[in-house]
Enzyme design. Structure first.
Site, PDB file in Angstrom:
ATOM      1  N   ASP A   1      46.052  34.465  43.380  1.00  0.00           N
ATOM      2  CA  ASP A   1      46.192  35.861  44.043  1.00  0.00           C
ATOM      3  C   ASP A   1      45.651  35.860  45.333  1.00  0.00           C
ATOM      4  O   ASP A   1      45.767  36.822  46.109  1.00  0.00           O
ATOM      5  CB  ASP A   1      45.331  36.878  43.153  1.00  0.00           C
ATOM      6  CG  ASP A   1      46.038  37.118  41.908  1.00  0.00           C
ATOM      7  OD1 ASP A   1      47.208  37.003  41.860  1.00  0.00           O
ATOM      8  OD2 ASP A   1      45.488  37.192  40.784  1.00  0.00           O
TER       9      ASP A   1
ATOM     10  N   HIS B   1      38.143  31.396  38.663  1.00  0.00           N
ATOM     11  CA  HIS B   1      39.242  31.454  37.695  1.00  0.00           C
ATOM     12  C   HIS B   1      38.472  31.337  36.209  1.00  0.00           C
ATOM     13  O   HIS B   1      37.646  30.383  36.113  1.00  0.00           O
ATOM     14  CB  HIS B   1      40.241  30.362  37.944  1.00  0.00           C
ATOM     15  CG  HIS B   1      41.666  30.689  36.894  1.00  0.00           C
ATOM     16  ND1 HIS B   1      41.573  30.189  35.683  1.00  0.00           N
ATOM     17  CD2 HIS B   1      42.580  31.433  37.405  1.00  0.00           C
ATOM     18  CE1 HIS B   1      42.722  30.577  35.484  1.00  0.00           C
ATOM     19  NE2 HIS B   1      43.453  31.342  36.068  1.00  0.00           N
TER      20      HIS B   1
HETATM   21  N1  CMC Z   1      32.943  36.331  43.134  1.00  0.00           N
HETATM   22  C1  CMC Z   1      31.771  36.188  43.022  1.00  0.00           C
HETATM   23  N2  CMC Z   1      31.094  35.803  41.783  1.00  0.00           N
HETATM   24  C2  CMC Z   1      32.168  35.270  40.948  1.00  0.00           C
HETATM   25  C3  CMC Z   1      33.646  35.288  41.047  1.00  0.00           C
HETATM   26  C4  CMC Z   1      34.103  35.973  42.412  1.00  0.00           C
HETATM   27  N3  CMC Z   1      35.314  35.762  42.598  1.00  0.00           N
HETATM   28  N4  CMC Z   1      34.190  34.723  40.036  1.00  0.00           N
HETATM   29  C5  CMC Z   1      33.165  34.372  39.254  1.00  0.00           C
HETATM   30  N5  CMC Z   1      32.029  34.437  39.817  1.00  0.00           N
HETATM   31  C6  CMC Z   1      30.622  34.206  39.262  1.00  0.00           C
HETATM   32  C7  CMC Z   1      30.205  34.952  37.894  1.00  0.00           C
HETATM   33  O1  CMC Z   1      29.692  36.296  38.158  1.00  0.00           O
HETATM   34  C8  CMC Z   1      29.405  34.059  37.241  1.00  0.00           C
HETATM   35  O2  CMC Z   1      28.144  33.884  37.835  1.00  0.00           O
HETATM   36  P1  CMC Z   1      26.880  33.696  37.043  1.00  0.00           P
HETATM   37  O3  CMC Z   1      26.871  32.410  36.659  1.00  0.00           O
HETATM   38  O4  CMC Z   1      25.577  33.832  37.940  1.00  0.00           O
HETATM   39  O5  CMC Z   1      26.701  34.925  36.177  1.00  0.00           O
HETATM   40  C9  CMC Z   1      29.830  32.532  37.797  1.00  0.00           C
HETATM   41  O6  CMC Z   1      30.636  32.859  38.946  1.00  0.00           O
HETATM   42  C10 CMC Z   1      30.856  32.156  36.612  1.00  0.00           C
HETATM   43  O7  CMC Z   1      31.941  32.831  36.253  1.00  0.00           O
HETATM   44  P2  CMC Z   1      32.848  32.559  35.404  1.00  0.00           P
HETATM   45  O8  CMC Z   1      32.339  32.131  34.383  1.00  0.00           O
HETATM   46  O9  CMC Z   1      33.782  31.330  35.922  1.00  0.00           O
HETATM   47  O10 CMC Z   1      34.013  33.761  35.642  1.00  0.00           O
HETATM   48  P3  CMC Z   1      34.828  34.369  34.416  1.00  0.00           P
HETATM   49  O11 CMC Z   1      35.694  33.345  33.574  1.00  0.00           O
HETATM   50  O12 CMC Z   1      33.924  35.477  33.866  1.00  0.00           O
HETATM   51  O13 CMC Z   1      35.902  35.180  35.147  1.00  0.00           O
HETATM   52  C11 CMC Z   1      37.492  35.715  36.724  1.00  0.00           C
HETATM   53  C12 CMC Z   1      36.969  34.649  35.618  1.00  0.00           C
HETATM   54  C13 CMC Z   1      39.008  35.332  37.369  1.00  0.00           C
HETATM   55  C14 CMC Z   1      37.725  37.215  36.075  1.00  0.00           C
HETATM   56  C15 CMC Z   1      36.630  35.718  37.819  1.00  0.00           C
HETATM   57  O14 CMC Z   1      36.535  34.506  38.436  1.00  0.00           O
HETATM   58  C16 CMC Z   1      36.807  37.001  38.957  1.00  0.00           C
HETATM   59  O15 CMC Z   1      36.548  37.955  38.588  1.00  0.00           O
HETATM   60  N6  CMC Z   1      37.568  36.549  39.943  1.00  0.00           N
HETATM   61  C17 CMC Z   1      37.969  37.680  40.871  1.00  0.00           C
HETATM   62  C18 CMC Z   1      39.149  38.295  40.348  1.00  0.00           C
HETATM   63  C19 CMC Z   1      40.324  37.221  40.371  1.00  0.00           C
HETATM   64  O16 CMC Z   1      40.673  36.976  41.613  1.00  0.00           O
HETATM   65  N7  CMC Z   1      41.256  37.405  39.591  1.00  0.00           N
HETATM   66  C20 CMC Z   1      42.489  36.965  39.575  1.00  0.00           C
HETATM   67  C21 CMC Z   1      42.287  35.392  38.505  1.00  0.00           C
HETATM   68  S1  CMC Z   1      43.771  34.240  38.720  1.00  0.00           S
HETATM   69  C22 CMC Z   1      45.247  35.181  38.472  1.00  0.00           C
HETATM   70  C23 CMC Z   1      45.236  35.645  37.140  1.00  0.00           C
HETATM   71  O17 CMC Z   1      45.697  34.840  35.930  1.00  0.00           O
HETATM   72  O18 CMC Z   1      45.120  36.813  36.846  1.00  0.00           O
END
Ligand code: CMC
Length: 431
Positions: free
Chosen positions: A365, A308
């Site tokens: 989700d 998240h």
């Molecule tokens: N699977 C694998 N790696 C992940 C995931 C995941 N689901 N989420 C984050 N990471 C990694 C990311 O690549 C980063 O890695 P590194 O430090 O090596 O570059 C690290 O974890 C930190 O990521 P972050 O900064 O916490 O993530 P973000 O703020 O860019 O993205 C997110 C947040 C929700 C888009 C992401 O966690 C994601 O894509 N999750 C999967 C999709 C998902 O379930 N979305 C629903 C979100 S909750 C409902 C809503 O509000 O929409």
């Protein structure tokens, strides 16, 4: 608490006022920074930028806390229902009996879709993505109710109670109509029923056979919609605010929010989770393939339903929904092999260093699809369900923007990285 934060650039010191929220959240007010120093703050994705002051939802991602208007989500989940929470989110207080009745009446009176508007469906191919249909239909409401959507805040706010109730009720009705359209089924007319029962009727009644209310189903639907009611400055709510800040009416702003929600990193993740669980099931896999792929760093292989942008702890909504899954299935006398797969996948990820070190936990989700599925809702409608649930939050955010006399249009800055000035080259001289 200091009054100012001092920023030193070369020899110049710039004082930026310090702000605090009602829960002690701290911020540095950088609104005059560019004027005073020529600098902007760079914050791609706005992850560390407060774009507004808001009194709707408090979220503490480090400690897994979520409160709407001060009320903890766990208490609302246990004791409230969707329409009451919608009222709370929009108007700021839990409704009295009279207010609740008036709001419920408005929702019932505005559940229908004008016959002329129903004809818009004829233009959509059956396989049109449901969220694409929903966004364009909601935008079209501005054409059917022009007096509620004048793009003049003062005027539109005078009729806010009506337009807000219309939006909530009609988004729900449109969601069910989209389902029936994609299945080639005739539309049902809304009835004088409570919000969730009306949705189930609109979805599942047949021309000569009314959907029979099952209290457990209504209760589960109420819970799952309530859990989506608002979530601070997420991508779609921030979009609604951004579009609204230009003076756009409620319906147009909501349509933009629906577009933002449709992406797989936001609301679209609930569909992706179900597809992932289904494919693990079909391939008799143990989920390790998805976990291994997710660790590769590619956005398109992320473990859906995990992580998240704000939570660095359990998403409290995932906790409630995860616990509710088993109970809902039990109450409905159903079982779902995907629930076991989800439990297994969650445990495996929570033991994996990649997920532990990045503090990635299940989000809202991850388990919601299991409940939607138990209610008979097909996977391609999951994100529409999220939109029905999130409508109150979007509406509350639009209202804050529209009623703030000092609010500015949302207009971030950028750091330009393109070519510096160059002269136009005629076509016959281009390489
Ligand atoms: N699977 C694998 N790696 C992940 C995931 C995941 N689901 N989420 C984050 N990471 C990694 C990311 O690549 C980063 O890695 P590194 O430090 O090596 O570059 C690290 O974890 C930190 O990521 P972050 O900064 O916490 O993530 P973000 O703020 O860019 O993205 C997110 C947040 C929700 C888009 C992401 O966690 C994601 O894509 N999750 C999967 C999709 C998902 O379930 N979305 C629903 C979100 S909750 C409902 C809503 O509000 O929409």
């Amino acid at each position: 608490m200091p009054k100012n934060a001092l920023l030193k650039i070369d020899d110049k010191e710039i004082a930026c006022p310090v702000m605090t929220g009602s829960e002690g959240e701290k911020a540095i007010d950088a609104r005059n920074l560019r004027k005073d120093s020529g600098y902007i703050f760079y914050d791609q994705g706005y992850g560390n930028t407060g774009s507004c002051e808001s009194a709707i939802t408090y979220l503490d991602g480090d400690n897994g806390i979520l409160r709407h208007r001060g009320y903890p989500i766990e208490q609302l989940a246990a004791r409230s229902e969707f329409v009451e929470t919608a009222y709370l989110v929009i108007y700021g207080e839990l409704p009295t009996k009279t207010q609740r009745k008036k709001f419920g009446d408005l929702l019932r009176q505005n559940a229908h879709i004008e016959p002329q508007m129903q004809r818009l469906f004829e233009g959509y191919p059956k396989d049109t993505p449901p969220m694409a249909m929903l966004a364009s239909l909601v935008a079209s409401l501005a054409g059917y109710y022009p007096d509620l959507a004048t793009n003049n805040f003062e005027h539109d706010l005078k009729q806010f109670d009506l337009s807000a109730a219309m939006a909530i009720s009609k988004i729900r009705t449109l969601g069910a109509m989209i389902y029936r359209h994609t299945r080639g089924l005739p539309f049902m007319h809304p009835k004088d029923l409570p919000f969730c029962d009306n949705f189930l009727h609109l979805m599942f009644s047949e021309p000569y056979h009314d959907y029979a209310v099952i209290p457990e189903v209504t209760q589960a639907l109420n819970l799952i919609l309530l859990m989506h009611a608002d979530h601070e400055q997420n991508c779609s709510s921030a979009t609604v605010r951004m579009v609204g800040s230009s003076g756009a009416n409620l319906f147009t702003s909501l349509a933009a929010g629906i577009g933002a929600l449709s992406g797989p990193l936001h609301g679209g993740a609930n569909m992706a989770v179900m597809q992932m669980l289904q494919s693990i099931h079909d391939e008799h896999d143990d989920g390790s393939r998805f976990i291994a792929a997710a660790k590769g760093g590619s956005k398109s292989n992320r473990l859906m339903g995990f992580g998240h942008a704000v939570y660095r702890n359990f998403d409290p909504r995932a906790k409630v929904i995860g616990e509710a899954c088993g109970l809902v299935l039990k109450k409905l006398g159903k079982s779902d092999p995907l629930l076991d797969i989800a439990h297994h996948l969650e445990q495996a990820a929570l033991k994996d260093d990649y997920f532990i070190s990045r503090k990635l936990y299940p989000n809202v989700d991850f388990y919601s699809g299991i409940i939607f599925r138990a209610l008979g809702i097909p996977t391609n409608l999951f994100t529409v369900m999220f939109a029905i649930g999130r409508a109150p939050g979007w509406i509350a955010n639009w209202r804050e923007v529209a009623s703030n006399p000092k609010g500015r249009i949302y207009r971030p800055r950028q750091i330009y990285t393109g070519p510096v000035k160059r002269d136009y080259v005629p076509m016959d001289q281009r390489g």
